[in-house]
Design a protein around this motif. Structure first.
Motif, PDB file in Angstrom:
ATOM      1  N   PHE A  17       0.819  -1.213   0.000  1.00  0.00           N
ATOM      2  CA  PHE A  17       0.000   0.000   0.000  1.00  0.00           C
ATOM      3  C   PHE A  17       0.846   1.253   0.000  1.00  0.00           C
ATOM      4  O   PHE A  17       0.411   2.305   0.439  1.00  0.00           O
ATOM      5  CB  PHE A  17      -0.876  -0.018   1.266  1.00  0.00           C
ATOM      6  CG  PHE A  17      -2.267   0.437   1.037  1.00  0.00           C
ATOM      7  CD1 PHE A  17      -2.635   1.755   1.254  1.00  0.00           C
ATOM      8  CD2 PHE A  17      -3.222  -0.445   0.574  1.00  0.00           C
ATOM      9  CE1 PHE A  17      -3.919   2.185   1.027  1.00  0.00           C
ATOM     10  CE2 PHE A  17      -4.515  -0.029   0.345  1.00  0.00           C
ATOM     11  CZ  PHE A  17      -4.862   1.289   0.572  1.00  0.00           C
ATOM     12  N   ILE A  47     -11.568   2.382  -5.352  1.00  0.00           N
ATOM     13  CA  ILE A  47     -11.473   1.130  -4.588  1.00  0.00           C
ATOM     14  C   ILE A  47     -11.547  -0.071  -5.532  1.00  0.00           C
ATOM     15  O   ILE A  47     -10.787  -1.026  -5.403  1.00  0.00           O
ATOM     16  CB  ILE A  47     -12.605   1.066  -3.529  1.00  0.00           C
ATOM     17  CG1 ILE A  47     -12.396   2.172  -2.486  1.00  0.00           C
ATOM     18  CG2 ILE A  47     -12.649  -0.291  -2.840  1.00  0.00           C
ATOM     19  CD1 ILE A  47     -11.090   2.118  -1.750  1.00  0.00           C
ATOM     20  N   LEU A  53     -12.626  -4.142   4.522  1.00  0.00           N
ATOM     21  CA  LEU A  53     -12.271  -2.890   5.221  1.00  0.00           C
ATOM     22  C   LEU A  53     -11.991  -1.773   4.213  1.00  0.00           C
ATOM     23  O   LEU A  53     -12.417  -0.629   4.392  1.00  0.00           O
ATOM     24  CB  LEU A  53     -11.050  -3.134   6.127  1.00  0.00           C
ATOM     25  CG  LEU A  53     -10.354  -1.908   6.711  1.00  0.00           C
ATOM     26  CD1 LEU A  53     -11.303  -1.095   7.587  1.00  0.00           C
ATOM     27  CD2 LEU A  53      -9.130  -2.323   7.543  1.00  0.00           C
ATOM     28  N   CYS A  81      -4.868   6.224   9.240  1.00  0.00           N
ATOM     29  CA  CYS A  81      -5.457   5.768   7.972  1.00  0.00           C
ATOM     30  C   CYS A  81      -4.407   5.330   6.957  1.00  0.00           C
ATOM     31  O   CYS A  81      -3.517   6.086   6.596  1.00  0.00           O
ATOM     32  CB  CYS A  81      -6.284   6.907   7.380  1.00  0.00           C
ATOM     33  SG  CYS A  81      -6.993   6.496   5.789  1.00  0.00           S
TER      34      CYS A  81
HETATM   35  C1  HEM Z   1     -10.934  11.359   3.174  1.00  0.00           C
HETATM   36  C2  HEM Z   1     -10.947  10.075   3.242  1.00  0.00           C
HETATM   37  C3  HEM Z   1     -10.595   9.274   4.471  1.00  0.00           C
HETATM   38  C4  HEM Z   1     -10.659   9.599   5.797  1.00  0.00           C
HETATM   39  C5  HEM Z   1     -11.091  10.934   6.404  1.00  0.00           C
HETATM   40  C6  HEM Z   1     -10.214   8.442   6.550  1.00  0.00           C
HETATM   41  C7  HEM Z   1     -10.118   8.389   7.927  1.00  0.00           C
HETATM   42  C8  HEM Z   1      -9.634   7.317   8.646  1.00  0.00           C
HETATM   43  C9  HEM Z   1      -9.463   7.284  10.086  1.00  0.00           C
HETATM   44  C10 HEM Z   1      -9.805   8.423  11.034  1.00  0.00           C
HETATM   45  C11 HEM Z   1      -8.956   6.071  10.422  1.00  0.00           C
HETATM   46  C12 HEM Z   1      -8.576   5.595  11.825  1.00  0.00           C
HETATM   47  C13 HEM Z   1      -9.680   4.823  12.488  1.00  0.00           C
HETATM   48  C14 HEM Z   1      -9.373   4.486  13.926  1.00  0.00           C
HETATM   49  O1  HEM Z   1      -8.447   5.025  14.522  1.00  0.00           O
HETATM   50  O2  HEM Z   1     -10.132   3.674  14.508  1.00  0.00           O
HETATM   51  C15 HEM Z   1      -8.806   5.317   9.193  1.00  0.00           C
HETATM   52  C16 HEM Z   1      -8.323   4.032   9.110  1.00  0.00           C
HETATM   53  C17 HEM Z   1      -8.196   3.342   7.932  1.00  0.00           C
HETATM   54  N1  HEM Z   1      -8.441   3.811   6.663  1.00  0.00           N
HETATM   55 FE1  HEM Z   1      -9.080   5.639   6.151  1.00  0.00          FE
HETATM   56  N2  HEM Z   1      -9.923   7.445   5.664  1.00  0.00           N
HETATM   57  C18 HEM Z   1     -10.117   7.911   4.390  1.00  0.00           C
HETATM   58  C19 HEM Z   1      -9.906   7.230   3.211  1.00  0.00           C
HETATM   59  C20 HEM Z   1      -9.432   5.952   3.115  1.00  0.00           C
HETATM   60  C21 HEM Z   1      -9.200   5.258   1.882  1.00  0.00           C
HETATM   61  C22 HEM Z   1      -9.413   5.836   0.489  1.00  0.00           C
HETATM   62  C23 HEM Z   1      -8.763   3.997   2.237  1.00  0.00           C
HETATM   63  C24 HEM Z   1      -8.372   2.845   1.372  1.00  0.00           C
HETATM   64  C25 HEM Z   1      -8.259   2.815   0.137  1.00  0.00           C
HETATM   65  C26 HEM Z   1      -8.708   3.933   3.685  1.00  0.00           C
HETATM   66  C27 HEM Z   1      -8.302   2.845   4.392  1.00  0.00           C
HETATM   67  C28 HEM Z   1      -8.181   2.799   5.769  1.00  0.00           C
HETATM   68  C29 HEM Z   1      -7.738   1.619   6.499  1.00  0.00           C
HETATM   69  C30 HEM Z   1      -7.333   0.283   5.885  1.00  0.00           C
HETATM   70  C31 HEM Z   1      -7.750   1.960   7.852  1.00  0.00           C
HETATM   71  C32 HEM Z   1      -7.401   1.047   9.034  1.00  0.00           C
HETATM   72  C33 HEM Z   1      -5.976   1.217   9.478  1.00  0.00           C
HETATM   73  C34 HEM Z   1      -5.645   0.389  10.693  1.00  0.00           C
HETATM   74  O3  HEM Z   1      -6.534  -0.137  11.360  1.00  0.00           O
HETATM   75  O4  HEM Z   1      -4.440   0.267  10.966  1.00  0.00           O
HETATM   76  N3  HEM Z   1      -9.119   5.132   4.186  1.00  0.00           N
HETATM   77  N4  HEM Z   1      -9.218   6.112   8.117  1.00  0.00           N
END
Ligand code: HEM
Length: 398
Positions: free
Chosen positions: A98, A142, A232, A346
């Protein structure tokens, strides 16, 4: 006793920021309706919670999404619901597939698709830009990331909705809705299972093939872990980015001069996206559960307390962001909190920012200006997410 704040009331849905300010001032850690979860609203306290996963577990994330009648939900088994050290092992495996290289590989595809989606938006007549722009581009991203056929993209958001909100809002007697959610889980398990099988046979230049090849200390991801991670991505990558693209246009509709400035100087777009994410974040809260009795902001919480960690409020905390309710393109200060903090930061932050930039560039090429449509826009809000549910506007060629 004063009344509890209700974080799903109509007023709160339309404009949560005055309530956040009141909470930060008067009750920075307090129980809220519905459900009595503990809301944490100050920047300092939010960072403390997210930095200490041994005290504040992510396990609760999955519980509400996996009731016994569903018979399993891959999202609820994904790494976003895990704590260290289990989380670290999975994160190390998927992060390799990634990185910057994969993002660079995707950029030309995302640009071409954004241009195509935007070219199909009508000029000179009202259009609700949520389905054909804010939703269509993230679903493509995605789908493309996973190497899914274009014909499947329209189904991705529906699956994501059915296995999240479609599970948490079902009443006991709503058998049809339960069947729909079970069907979505079965469909996505089958599609993702078939896709994995295909890529095992014939690896391609995509994330799924990279995930299949990923190994840490000789250990690879299991089939269930792969399907959970793909689910996810579906949920985490679509709903959030839809709201980011929608909110960018809400900000620009209210500030025609900013549209002009960005259209004339595209190098300002990344700073604009970061300020949109702070000012109107797609994700307003993340859930956590206390693993022991703990004190935050002077309030003692019991073991097992369910927390709403309100990043949406922390992003407007005056201690970090002077004049926080002003949209300021040149704002200094921390930039990353909309994407979380600590071990679960994220994984898609870089991709999301790229998506926001390319979508806007395409729009600036297509339209000379935008103006509000005849109908008012409506905010969509759940416990965790907020963004435009509909956004009628007019794109102009002159
Ligand atoms: C503006 C768009 C996005 C925002 C604001 C956002 C926000 C977040 C936040 C706040 C978390 C942390 C959640 C936690 O602490 O419990 C998170 C985790 C994550 N996000 Fe995003 N996200 C966005 C877009 C994306 C996209 C486009 C992808 C994938 C293609 C993605 C994949 C993930 C994954 C895999 C996690 C989990 C990471 C982990 O558990 O270690 N996110 N996201």
């Amino acid at each position: 006793m004063t009344a509890r704040y209700n974080v799903l009331s109509p007023e709160f849905r339309n404009d949560p920021y005055p309530t956040y300010a009141d909470m930060r001032r008067n009750a920075p850690v307090c129980q809220v309706d519905p459900g009595g979860m503990w809301a944490v609203t100050r920047h300092e306290d939010v960072i403390f919670v997210l930095k200490n996963p041994e005290l504040f577990s992510s396990r609760g994330f999955g519980l509400a999404l996996n009731p016994p009648w569903l018979g399993g939900n891959p999202f609820a088994d994904s790494m976003i619901t895990m704590d260290p050290p289990q989380h670290g092992r999975l994160r190390a495996l998927v992060s390799r597939a990634f990185g910057t290289f994969s993002m660079a590989r995707m950029e030309p595809h995302v640009r071409a698709f954004a241009e195509q989606a935007v070219a199909e938006l009508p000029l000179g007549e009202p259009v609700d830009v949520v389905p054909p722009y804010a939703l269509r581009i993230p679903a493509f991203v995605i789908g493309d990331l996973m190497g899914l056929p274009l014909s499947l993209h329209a189904r991705l958001k529906r699956w994501a909705d059915l296995i999240t909100g479609g599970v948490t809002t079902v009443r006991p007697d709503e058998h049809d809705r339960k069947e729909l959610a079970r069907g979505a889980v079965a469909d996505l398990r089958r599609y993702f299972g078939e896709l994995l099988e295909e890529r095992r046979r014939a690896p391609a230049e995509d994330l799924v093939s990279d995930l299949l090849a990923a190994k840490v200390d000789g250990e690879a991801l299991t089939e269930d872990e792969l399907i959970a991670f793909m689910t996810l991505l579906l949920v985490g990558g679509i709903e959030t980015a839809v709201n980011m693209l929608g909110a960018s246009l809400v900000v620009l509709l209210e500030r025609p001069e900013l549209w002009e400035t960005l259209r004339a100087d595209r190098s300002l777009i990344p700073a604009f996206i970061d300020e949109v994410l702070r000012y109107e974040p797609p994700l307003h809260a993340v859930p956590r559960t206390t693993t022991a009795e703990v004190e935050i902001g002077g309030v003692k919480l019991p073991k097992g307390a369910a927390l709403l960690v309100m990043t949406g409020s922390a992003n407007r905390d005056e201690s970090q962001f002077p004049d926080p309710d002003r949209f300021n393109l040149a704002r200094p200060g921390p930039k990353n909190l909309p994407f979380g903090h600590g071990v679960h930061f994220c994984l898609g932050a870089q991709l999301a920012r790229m998506e926001g930039r390319l979508a806007l560039e395409a729009l600036f090429d297509h339209a000379r200006r935008i103006s509000p449509g005849p109908e008012p826009m409506a905010w969509h809000r759940t416990l965790l997410v907020r963004g435009p549910g509909s956004l009628p506007l007019v794109l102009h060629s002159t």
